[in-house]
Scaffold this motif. Sequence first.
Motif, PDB file in Angstrom:
ATOM      1  N   HIS A 197      46.449  52.989  46.321  1.00 24.71           N
ATOM      2  CA  HIS A 197      46.884  51.695  45.819  1.00 24.71           C
ATOM      3  C   HIS A 197      45.917  51.208  44.763  1.00 24.71           C
ATOM      4  CE1 HIS A 197      50.301  50.747  48.277  1.00 24.71           C
ATOM      5  NE2 HIS A 197      49.662  51.265  49.282  1.00 24.71           N
ATOM      6  N   ASN A 198      44.703  51.704  44.780  1.00 24.73           N
ATOM      7  CA  ASN A 198      43.748  51.278  43.775  1.00 24.73           C
ATOM      8  C   ASN A 198      43.873  52.122  42.513  1.00 24.73           C
ATOM      9  OD1 ASN A 198      42.598  49.378  45.559  1.00 24.73           O
ATOM     10  ND2 ASN A 198      41.447  50.991  46.556  1.00 24.73           N
ATOM     11  N   PHE A 199      43.876  53.433  42.645  1.00 29.17           N
ATOM     12  CA  PHE A 199      43.898  54.233  41.442  1.00 29.17           C
ATOM     13  C   PHE A 199      44.747  55.495  41.528  1.00 29.17           C
ATOM     14  CE2 PHE A 199      39.820  52.047  41.503  1.00 29.17           C
ATOM     15  CZ  PHE A 199      39.994  51.276  40.391  1.00 29.17           C
ATOM     16  N   ALA A 200      44.809  56.182  42.656  1.00 28.45           N
ATOM     17  CA  ALA A 200      45.341  57.524  42.597  1.00 28.45           C
ATOM     18  C   ALA A 200      46.660  57.731  43.291  1.00 28.45           C
ATOM     19  CB  ALA A 200      44.317  58.507  43.118  1.00 28.45           C
ATOM     20  N   ALA A 201      46.700  58.113  44.513  1.00 30.11           N
ATOM     21  CA  ALA A 201      47.877  58.800  45.023  1.00 30.11           C
ATOM     22  C   ALA A 201      49.041  57.932  45.399  1.00 30.11           C
ATOM     23  CB  ALA A 201      47.457  59.675  46.186  1.00 30.11           C
ATOM     24  N   ASN A 202      49.794  58.393  46.286  1.00 27.32           N
ATOM     25  CA  ASN A 202      51.165  58.102  46.637  1.00 27.32           C
ATOM     26  C   ASN A 202      51.688  56.687  46.438  1.00 27.32           C
ATOM     27  OD1 ASN A 202      53.587  58.411  47.979  1.00 27.32           O
ATOM     28  ND2 ASN A 202      52.640  58.102  49.929  1.00 27.32           N
ATOM     29  N   GLU A 203      51.547  55.828  47.446  1.00 29.93           N
ATOM     30  CA  GLU A 203      52.261  54.555  47.405  1.00 29.93           C
ATOM     31  C   GLU A 203      51.768  53.674  46.271  1.00 29.93           C
ATOM     32  OE1 GLU A 203      54.639  51.194  48.913  1.00 29.93           O
ATOM     33  OE2 GLU A 203      54.791  53.351  48.861  1.00 29.93           O
ATOM     34  N   ALA A 204      50.454  53.748  45.922  1.00 34.29           N
ATOM     35  CA  ALA A 204      49.990  52.894  44.840  1.00 34.29           C
ATOM     36  C   ALA A 204      50.490  53.362  43.509  1.00 34.29           C
ATOM     37  CB  ALA A 204      48.487  52.872  44.775  1.00 34.29           C
ATOM     38  N   TYR A 220      46.120  46.632  60.354  1.00 31.73           N
ATOM     39  CA  TYR A 220      46.579  47.660  59.420  1.00 31.73           C
ATOM     40  C   TYR A 220      47.536  47.109  58.375  1.00 31.73           C
ATOM     41  CZ  TYR A 220      49.717  51.219  57.654  1.00 31.73           C
ATOM     42  OH  TYR A 220      50.502  51.961  56.831  1.00 31.73           O
ATOM     43  N   PHE A 221      48.459  46.245  58.795  1.00 28.97           N
ATOM     44  CA  PHE A 221      49.474  45.748  57.870  1.00 28.97           C
ATOM     45  C   PHE A 221      48.877  44.794  56.841  1.00 28.97           C
ATOM     46  CE2 PHE A 221      51.744  47.121  61.636  1.00 28.97           C
ATOM     47  CZ  PHE A 221      52.736  47.904  61.071  1.00 28.97           C
ATOM     48  N   ASN A 222      47.860  44.024  57.233  1.00 30.45           N
ATOM     49  CA  ASN A 222      47.143  43.210  56.242  1.00 30.45           C
ATOM     50  C   ASN A 222      46.442  44.112  55.232  1.00 30.45           C
ATOM     51  OD1 ASN A 222      47.898  40.777  57.359  1.00 30.45           O
ATOM     52  ND2 ASN A 222      46.065  40.574  58.614  1.00 30.45           N
ATOM     53  N   TRP A 223      45.843  45.183  55.741  1.00 29.55           N
ATOM     54  CA  TRP A 223      45.135  46.111  54.870  1.00 29.55           C
ATOM     55  C   TRP A 223      46.111  46.798  53.921  1.00 29.55           C
ATOM     56  CZ3 TRP A 223      43.402  51.621  56.332  1.00 29.55           C
ATOM     57  CH2 TRP A 223      42.532  52.126  55.358  1.00 29.55           C
ATOM     58  N   TYR A 224      47.255  47.184  54.449  1.00 34.72           N
ATOM     59  CA  TYR A 224      48.282  47.828  53.623  1.00 34.72           C
ATOM     60  C   TYR A 224      48.695  46.908  52.467  1.00 34.72           C
ATOM     61  CZ  TYR A 224      52.913  49.521  52.269  1.00 34.72           C
ATOM     62  OH  TYR A 224      54.000  49.946  51.553  1.00 34.72           O
ATOM     63  N   TYR A 225      49.009  45.664  52.798  1.00 36.35           N
ATOM     64  CA  TYR A 225      49.448  44.732  51.766  1.00 36.35           C
ATOM     65  C   TYR A 225      48.325  44.425  50.779  1.00 36.35           C
ATOM     66  CZ  TYR A 225      54.139  42.882  51.564  1.00 36.35           C
ATOM     67  OH  TYR A 225      55.461  42.714  51.288  1.00 36.35           O
ATOM     68  N   PHE A 226      47.084  44.384  51.263  1.00 36.65           N
ATOM     69  CA  PHE A 226      45.951  44.140  50.373  1.00 36.65           C
ATOM     70  C   PHE A 226      45.817  45.277  49.368  1.00 36.65           C
ATOM     71  CE2 PHE A 226      41.546  44.221  49.051  1.00 36.65           C
ATOM     72  CZ  PHE A 226      41.241  42.872  48.856  1.00 36.65           C
ATOM     73  N   SER A 227      45.895  46.511  49.852  1.00 33.37           N
ATOM     74  CA  SER A 227      45.804  47.676  48.961  1.00 33.37           C
ATOM     75  C   SER A 227      46.939  47.684  47.952  1.00 33.37           C
ATOM     76  CB  SER A 227      45.835  48.969  49.792  1.00 33.37           C
ATOM     77  OG  SER A 227      44.786  48.999  50.706  1.00 33.37           O
ATOM     78  N   GLY A 236      48.499  45.106  46.863  1.00 30.08           N
ATOM     79  CA  GLY A 236      48.259  44.018  45.916  1.00 30.08           C
ATOM     80  C   GLY A 236      47.282  44.407  44.828  1.00 30.08           C
ATOM     81  N   VAL A 237      46.268  45.190  45.187  1.00 30.73           N
ATOM     82  CA  VAL A 237      45.291  45.632  44.184  1.00 30.73           C
ATOM     83  C   VAL A 237      45.975  46.509  43.138  1.00 30.73           C
ATOM     84  CG1 VAL A 237      43.218  47.020  43.812  1.00 30.73           C
ATOM     85  CG2 VAL A 237      43.328  45.444  45.740  1.00 30.73           C
ATOM     86  N   ILE A 269      49.997  37.958  38.091  1.00 29.44           N
ATOM     87  CA  ILE A 269      48.671  38.201  38.660  1.00 29.44           C
ATOM     88  C   ILE A 269      48.227  37.012  39.513  1.00 29.44           C
ATOM     89  CG2 ILE A 269      47.969  39.744  36.796  1.00 29.44           C
ATOM     90  CD1 ILE A 269      46.299  37.488  35.630  1.00 29.44           C
ATOM     91  N   PHE A 270      48.706  35.823  39.172  1.00 29.49           N
ATOM     92  CA  PHE A 270      48.321  34.658  39.969  1.00 29.49           C
ATOM     93  C   PHE A 270      48.931  34.742  41.371  1.00 29.49           C
ATOM     94  CE2 PHE A 270      47.996  33.143  35.560  1.00 29.49           C
ATOM     95  CZ  PHE A 270      46.693  32.669  35.566  1.00 29.49           C
ATOM     96  N   SER A 271      50.118  35.292  41.455  1.00 32.32           N
ATOM     97  CA  SER A 271      50.733  35.506  42.765  1.00 32.32           C
ATOM     98  C   SER A 271      49.970  36.564  43.545  1.00 32.32           C
ATOM     99  CB  SER A 271      52.202  35.915  42.594  1.00 32.32           C
ATOM    100  OG  SER A 271      52.803  36.167  43.842  1.00 32.32           O
ATOM    101  N   ILE A 272      49.577  37.638  42.846  1.00 33.26           N
ATOM    102  CA  ILE A 272      48.873  38.732  43.507  1.00 33.26           C
ATOM    103  C   ILE A 272      47.474  38.306  43.930  1.00 33.26           C
ATOM    104  CG2 ILE A 272      48.046  41.093  43.258  1.00 33.26           C
ATOM    105  CD1 ILE A 272      51.097  40.726  43.397  1.00 33.26           C
ATOM    106  N   VAL A 273      46.758  37.580  43.057  1.00 35.67           N
ATOM    107  CA  VAL A 273      45.419  37.109  43.408  1.00 35.67           C
ATOM    108  C   VAL A 273      45.484  36.180  44.614  1.00 35.67           C
ATOM    109  CG1 VAL A 273      43.499  35.669  42.625  1.00 35.67           C
ATOM    110  CG2 VAL A 273      44.425  37.413  41.111  1.00 35.67           C
ATOM    111  N   THR A 274      46.499  35.329  44.639  1.00 36.44           N
ATOM    112  CA  THR A 274      46.679  34.451  45.795  1.00 36.44           C
ATOM    113  C   THR A 274      46.956  35.265  47.044  1.00 36.44           C
ATOM    114  OG1 THR A 274      47.593  32.720  44.366  1.00 36.44           O
ATOM    115  CG2 THR A 274      47.994  32.512  46.716  1.00 36.44           C
ATOM    116  N   LEU A 275      47.769  36.322  46.908  1.00 35.34           N
ATOM    117  CA  LEU A 275      48.072  37.199  48.037  1.00 35.34           C
ATOM    118  C   LEU A 275      46.807  37.867  48.562  1.00 35.34           C
ATOM    119  CD1 LEU A 275      50.027  38.848  49.864  1.00 35.34           C
ATOM    120  CD2 LEU A 275      50.252  40.464  47.966  1.00 35.34           C
ATOM    121  N   LEU A 276      46.020  38.445  47.657  1.00 40.36           N
ATOM    122  CA  LEU A 276      44.806  39.146  48.072  1.00 40.36           C
ATOM    123  C   LEU A 276      43.805  38.193  48.710  1.00 40.36           C
ATOM    124  CD1 LEU A 276      44.284  41.515  44.986  1.00 40.36           C
ATOM    125  CD2 LEU A 276      45.355  42.038  47.169  1.00 40.36           C
TER     126      LEU A 276
END
Length: 613
Positions: free
Chosen positions: A38-45, A190-197, A199-200, A384-391
């Motif tokens: 979700h940050n830089f490389a593989a699958n879901e991100a 886990y689900f908070n972590w998933y959504y955080f990733s 969002g990034v 990005i304002f929605s995403i920053v608020t989410l994160l």
Amino acid sequence: MELEMKAQNPVLEDMEEQTPKKRQKGGIRTMPFILEDHNFAANEACDRIAGVGFHANMMTYLTQQLNLPLVQATNTLTNFGGTSSFTPLLGALIADSYAGQFWTITVGLIFYLMGMASLTSSAIIPKLRPPPCPTQENCQVASQKQLWALYISLLLTSLGTGGLRPCVVTFAANQFDMTKSAVASRKWNYFNWYYFSMGVATLLALTVIVYIQENVGWGWGLGIPTIFMAVSVVCFVAGYPLYNNPKPAGSPLVRVAQVAVAAWKKRKATAPADPSALYVNKELDAGISADGRLLHTEQLKWLDKAAVVTEQDAKESKPNLWRLATVHRVEELKSIMRILPIWAGGILLVTASSHQGSFVLQQARSMDRHLSPSFQIPPASLSIFSIVTLLTGLALYERFFVPFVRRFTGDPSGITCLQRMGIGYVINILATIVASKVEVKRKTVAAQHNLLDKPAAIIPISVFWLVPQYCIHGLAEVFMNVGHLEFLYDQAPESMRSTAAALYCLTSSVGHYLGTLVVTLVHNYTGKEHNWLPDRNLNRGRLEYYYLLVSGIQVLNFIYYVICAVLYTYKPVEQIKQSKKEEEESNKSWPSKESTDVPRIGEVEFAKNNGKV
């Protein structure tokens, strides 16, 4: 002597303990291949980076590059969003029934890559676009051939999405122990972590990718996400030796159909007063109840007739699953039926939010977007304002909200999923009301400067007036979307978790299609002279009325949700703790041909859910 050596050398003892054990699969080490992408490389991100990278700004591409009218462009996006959210249902069925999650994800990545490559080609080849129209007046709209090039690309990405969305979140969750006791002892969700990733990754797409599209060109702007998607295929497949990869347990739809047919065939049978007399077969259900069998519930008792053992059933050498179902399989169907009303409540929430990628972008394009004399923020980057608020909201929720509320509720998660979703509903209603007020302000300034009849003119009002509604939508996601996903995963039978994730996507599908219907009806029945949603000049529209209409629909939807949530019963699961001998004895639940005894549930140690998620 041997014991003394072990005592003197703890390392030797550790090595001896670990040597005979088979290396365990799954766990946190698999996340770089599944979620850290979700940050830089593989699958879901890469799915997220690629998807957001072109979908967030696709309204600009359709209206500025293909010169489509506003309503046609909006409906194209919502229809595409609906299709992309429907195909996961098919992907989930394939994953749960035949292919398994790993191969379904892999094939989905390949389809997505093909769609992205096709879309990039259509952005590069001039013949696939009409002539530019900077004034947005008397524009030549894209031809049918040019539109078909777009539609084929979007269809391929939709098919790819069908393999990714229902499987990635559950595939990653399968790498961990997600039983109640393990979740309660863990300090992270886990689900908070998933959504955080996620969002990034979205934040990266909304800043870097959208900026490239607006200022460098659509070839590079779509080509870079395509490269991300190509990398994702390699990264995900590379982690195959580490994954805990559960085998498909058979089609859940077939089991559901078998229970329904069996209940219908025995509709005139009398269910026993004691539920323990209903049919149980632990060996038969072993592959679909690794986390514990579902216990009998009092709701939807007419389905219990599928588990009634008749004399004809007892004479069979093996159970005919179209005539006789186990209690666990009956409760699987009950669980899905109980989930559906709660699931349906999320549909109108998606409908209410579908304008974020269309009408709001058109509003932003007409406003002052300068951050400095030489730099303008792209309209799509406002998300990005929605995403920053989410994160930020997810971090605060996990670190402060949950520990604080836990003191009063005693729930390891602070509040239940249903309570979390309810808060999200209320916040989202506030977001659309704020959106209506901002549109009134924008048009007031346009009228003051005589710009109502100039659709391409920039109105001297800051685009940051739109920020509050983005932030409120992001806050609503912290509660609603994460809670909805966690609820579906937790309350769905374990063998149907990919199907549960597909239901989550199906919410978006139906919501987007319903958004298309609402926009079309509003456009067709609000007149030509003062149409709420005009084709070209939004300044002469009544977008604020549309927002208020959506707010009213959401209020009614919230009332419906509260009723469903109050009546909902959480699934009870049996946590089995018994010896191998006891398990072998309890598996002898099917009678022989000579036996006429009715099978009964064996005595086992179990723990029911306490009604909290």
